[in-house]
Design an enzyme around this catalytic site. Structure first.
Site, PDB file in Angstrom:
ATOM      1  N   SER A 154      29.643   3.887   0.268  1.00  0.00           N
ATOM      2  CA  SER A 154      30.193   5.103   0.857  1.00  0.00           C
ATOM      3  C   SER A 154      31.402   5.594   0.055  1.00  0.00           C
ATOM      4  O   SER A 154      31.262   5.881  -1.132  1.00  0.00           O
ATOM      5  CB  SER A 154      30.545   4.845   2.325  1.00  0.00           C
ATOM      6  N   ASP A 182      24.788   4.290  -1.192  1.00  0.00           N
ATOM      7  CA  ASP A 182      24.867   5.508  -0.389  1.00  0.00           C
ATOM      8  C   ASP A 182      26.251   6.146  -0.479  1.00  0.00           C
ATOM      9  O   ASP A 182      26.991   6.213   0.507  1.00  0.00           O
ATOM     10  CB  ASP A 182      24.501   5.236   1.069  1.00  0.00           C
ATOM     11  N   HIS A 246      23.034   4.714   6.840  1.00  0.00           N
ATOM     12  CA  HIS A 246      24.111   4.654   5.847  1.00  0.00           C
ATOM     13  C   HIS A 246      24.430   3.199   5.496  1.00  0.00           C
ATOM     14  O   HIS A 246      24.596   2.855   4.317  1.00  0.00           O
ATOM     15  CB  HIS A 246      25.338   5.355   6.431  1.00  0.00           C
TER      16      HIS A 246
END
Length: 317
Positions: A154, A182, A246
């Site tokens: 992230s 991601d 996610h």
């Protein structure tokens, strides 16, 4: 206590004015793990020399930095599982970067989502911190840049990218590889290469896409793996689906480290070939050995709903 912000908290002037999430080297902690020392003790830049690994004149182990995302930490179970998988696989020095203080999620846990923009504003600074540690490894402990790999989830993916940019500015060369799990989409989707993780940040940049909302559909790396087309991961329920999808990027990558079967990337096209017909020249296995495959570009990756997630028993013919 009520905290109210007026104006754009992503503005540097606003951040300075309110000191929402002030950054200093002390706001980043590190955990150093090896096969011999698996204690999850926190160190700072000033105290890292107390760790046994840094009492040596030369560090010969390959180095892996692991950087968490927003609202997470280095001791979160998914990152602990990743570090354990790495230590089982190879003799690494693992540096787990804990920057939750710089994301304001440590001091204000009940208000953490208010501080996303402030956390975004500190990502480059945390990346510069990692670059500073890398410089120390290279110059003081003779670690070649080809022995350093970064993994980030992230916002941690963009932090890793910024670290890759900074070491090049410092004339250290490029990291061997950066793996973006991601990479965060909000505040980054429209950014150009200088303001996000980018394929030029390392010799090889591997990207896993698992959420189209919290992540991004944009191609970012040397190879981009769109797992289950990059969104709505199987096994993730509707209500918490985006967060689950996610986070799946971390779990997928850990399984790729842990198990012999691989997640197979098929070149993206209107009519992608079935994984059962994949060859080493056309398809790529997600994971630590991805760069050993010749193909570059974007890949579709089919997965199962449960671990180990691999399709076709993870075999490439």
């Amino acid at each position: 206590r009520l905290i109210m912000f007026v104006g754009d908290p992503s503005s540097s002037n606003e951040l300075d004015r309110f000191s929402v999430c002030p950054f200093s080297n002390d706001t980043v902690k590190m955990i150093f793990l090896t096969r011999e020392n698996r204690k999850h003790d926190f160190y700072t830049l000033d105290t890292m020399n107390r760790h046994n690994e840094f009492k040596k004149s030369i560090i010969k182990r390959p180095v892996v930095f692991i950087t968490h995302g927003f609202t997470s930490s280095a001791t979160e179970k998914n990152f602990v599982a990743m570090s354990e998988a790495l230590m089982h696989t190879g003799d690494f020095l693992i540096i787990m970067v804990d920057w939750r203080m710089a994301a304001c999620t440590d001091e204000y846990p009940g208000l953490k989502y208010m501080f996303y923009k402030a956390a975004v504003g500190n990502t480059r600074l945390v990346g510069n911190f990692i670059a500073m540690i890398a410089k120390k490894l290279v110059e003081q402990y003779k670690v070649p840049m080809t022995n350093i790999r970064l993994v980030g989830h992230s916002l941690g993916a963009h932090i890793s990218g910024f670290a890759g940019k900074r070491v090049q500015e410092l004339k250290l060369g490029k990291f061997s590889e950066i793996i973006g799990l991601d990479p965060a989409g909000p505040s980054f989707k429209k950014n150009d290469c200088s303001e996000r993780i980018c394929e030029t940040d390392a010799h090889y940049v591997q990207i896993l896409h698992t959420s189209s909302n919290l992540g991004t559909e944009r191609t970012l790396g040397t190879v981009d793996f769109y797992i289950n087309n990059g969104s709505n991961q199987p096994g993730c329920r509707y209500i918490i689906g985006e967060t689950c999808s996610h986070t799946r990027a971390v779990k997928y990558f850990t399984e790729c480290i842990r198990r012999e079967c691989c997640l197979i990337g098929v070149p993206q096209s209107k009519n992608p070939q079935p994984v059962s017909k994949c060859t080493r020249n056309e398809c790529v296995c997600v994971g630590l050995n991805a760069k050993k495959y010749p193909k570059r570009g974007s890949f579709y990756v089919p997965v199962e709903a449960e671990a180990p997630y691999c399709n076709n028993n993870g075999k490439i013919i």
